[in-house]
Design an enzyme around this catalytic site. Structure first.
Site, short mmCIF file in Angstrom:
data_model
loop_
_atom_site.label_atom_id
_atom_site.label_comp_id
_atom_site.label_asym_id
_atom_site.label_seq_id
_atom_site.Cartn_x
_atom_site.Cartn_y
_atom_site.Cartn_z
N GLY A 96 0.82 -1.16 0.05
CA GLY A 96 0.03 -0.15 0.14
C GLY A 96 0.85 1.53 -0.01
O GLY A 96 0.62 2.25 -0.67
N HIS B 8 -1.52 -8.15 2.74
CA HIS B 8 -1.42 -8.51 4.14
C HIS B 8 -2.62 -7.96 4.85
O HIS B 8 -2.75 -8.46 6.10
CB HIS B 8 -0.24 -8.26 4.55
CG HIS B 8 0.25 -6.82 5.19
ND1 HIS B 8 0.08 -6.48 6.41
CD2 HIS B 8 0.46 -5.62 4.41
CE1 HIS B 8 0.10 -5.34 6.67
NE2 HIS B 8 0.45 -4.84 5.46
N ASN C 58 -7.79 3.83 8.81
CA ASN C 58 -7.40 2.50 9.11
C ASN C 58 -7.36 2.69 10.82
O ASN C 58 -7.36 1.64 11.65
CB ASN C 58 -5.81 2.62 8.92
CG ASN C 58 -5.21 4.00 8.96
OD1 ASN C 58 -5.54 4.99 8.67
ND2 ASN C 58 -3.89 4.01 9.83
N CYS D 98 1.87 1.77 12.03
CA CYS D 98 2.91 2.63 11.46
C CYS D 98 3.63 3.78 12.17
O CYS D 98 4.39 4.54 11.91
CB CYS D 98 2.66 3.12 10.01
SG CYS D 98 2.23 1.86 8.91
#
Length: 392
Positions: free
Chosen positions: A69, A199, A149, A323
């Site tokens: 991504g 994933h 997210n 992240c």
């Protein structure tokens, strides 16, 4: 172990692993060669490409394989900026994008591009009127994530796509969290580019794709060979591509039943946390959200401490994006929806899978209740709050 961090990554499905294995040691040929061993690899790659295209209502030649991504996001923004700079240097995005978008925008700002960062409301939704007002004659790209997210809010993608089309502006969406979780049709939603990652949908890590609508004139991102129709050089990751294709086939097959189950369990756990823990609230839109996403803020506690204590009980969760794990700064998403710093620090994200059970939801609810109470009992802020309540 109770794994509730599927937004960070998912378990690779056994059938996906089985599909990949022959392409490591049996059909290991380079897909760019002309002999039969390489032809087997190309055949498998073409099948995966068709599978992905069909899942989006796209054409196979519009699917470009990437490493994931973040690469897809970088490619969409940087290559569009380069290719359309003669038309203008204005890009529109939002304040709640993944850092793969936000940091790329910062990179482009240093190179003379102007970025408009749209606000979101308390639920994390953008204003379509604000979007329309932000569009200028020199606007070349709108990039809005399909679903957030962290808080799971699903944006009005079809409406955004329609607005972009009306104004002749390219529309990219980071669909890393949404792809294969909710139905997506790139034509019906007027999407010009879309990023996805294997994933996140029970596929392997290190593989993703960028959908680029035919006619969008963005250039190569990786230079070298003629792979991916000369737009993304490098020997193709055939095992990863096969695994991604198998994961997409699986995801499309189980989407309806998976969605129903996850929504039922999601809402059950939300109800328990809301009803049994005081001074907490759900972040993100209550219904316009990913089927598996739960994000709560708890007053008077620190989220990282809660995660450590949950881990000690065998529960895997997060406080936001993987992240930004380890960062001392509060979530930029939670700040953007209006939370104060101390409120944003007390957040918990739980993301379910089709393997989640009601029994697990009950265990998690009980453990979260105990941990929140334990952390509050150690909090001077909570003690001051209780004293103020008594005085009132």
């Amino acid at each position: 172990m109770i794994y509730l961090d599927n937004a960070a990554t998912t378990k690779t499905a056994p059938e996906v692993v089985d599909a990949m294995l022959p392409y490591f040691s049996e059909y290991y040929g380079n897909a760019s060669t002309i002999y039969s061993l390489g032809a087997e690899s190309k055949k498998a790659m073409d099948h995966a490409r068709r599978t992905i295209a069909d899942s989006l209502g796209a054409k196979p030649e519009e699917i470009y394989f990437t490493a994931g991504g973040s690469e897809s996001d970088n490619w969409a923004l940087k290559a569009t900026a380069e290719a359309y700079a003669s038309k203008g240097k204005h890009i529109i995005t939002t304040k709640i994008e993944h850092h793969a978008i936000l940091h790329t925008c910062e990179y482009l700002e240093k190179r003379g591009f102007e970025i408009t960062y749209l606000n979101v409301d308390r639920d994390g939704l953008i204003s379509l009127d604000e979007l329309k007002a932000a569009i200028r004659p020199d606007t070349i790209l709108i990039s809005v994530m399909f679903a957030n997210n962290e808080i799971g809010t699903i944006e009005p993608i079809a409406e955004i796509g329609e607005i972009a089309k009306e104004h002749g502006v390219l529309f990219h969406t980071d669909a890393v969290q949404a792809y294969a979780q909710v139905p997506i049709n790139v034509d019906e939603m007027h999407i010009d580019m879309l990023s996805a990652s294997g994933h996140k949908l029970n596929g392997p890590k290190g593989i993703g794709f960028l959908y680029i609508r035919k006619g969008v004139k963005i250039r190569s991102f990786v230079h070298g060979g003629a792979q991916e129709r000369s737009r993304r050089a490098g020997t193709e990751n055939i095992p990863g591509i096969v695994g991604l294709g198998a994961a997409v086939e699986r995801a499309m097959r189980i989407m309806d039943s998976k969605t129903r189950k996850e929504i039922e369990l999601r809402d059950y756990l939300i109800g328990r946390l809301e009803n049994e823990i005081p001074h907490c609230w759900l972040n993100g839109h209550r219904t316009k959200r990913l089927p598996n996403n739960i994000n709560f803020s708890f007053l008077f506690i620190e989220g990282e401490s809660m995660l450590i204590m949950l881990d000690m009980k065998g529960i895997c969760a997060s406080s936001g994006s993987a992240c930004t794990s380890g960062s001392l700064d509060p979530s930029h998403v939670l700040l953007a929806i209006g939370l104060k710093h101390e409120e944003a620090h007390g957040s918990l994200r739980l993301t379910l899978s089709e393997d989640s059970t009601k029994e697990e939801m009950d265990i998690v609810a009980e453990e979260v209740k105990k941990i929140v109470q334990r952390l509050r009992d150690m909090s001077p802020l909570y003690e001051d709050f209780l004293k103020s309540q008594k005085n009132n």
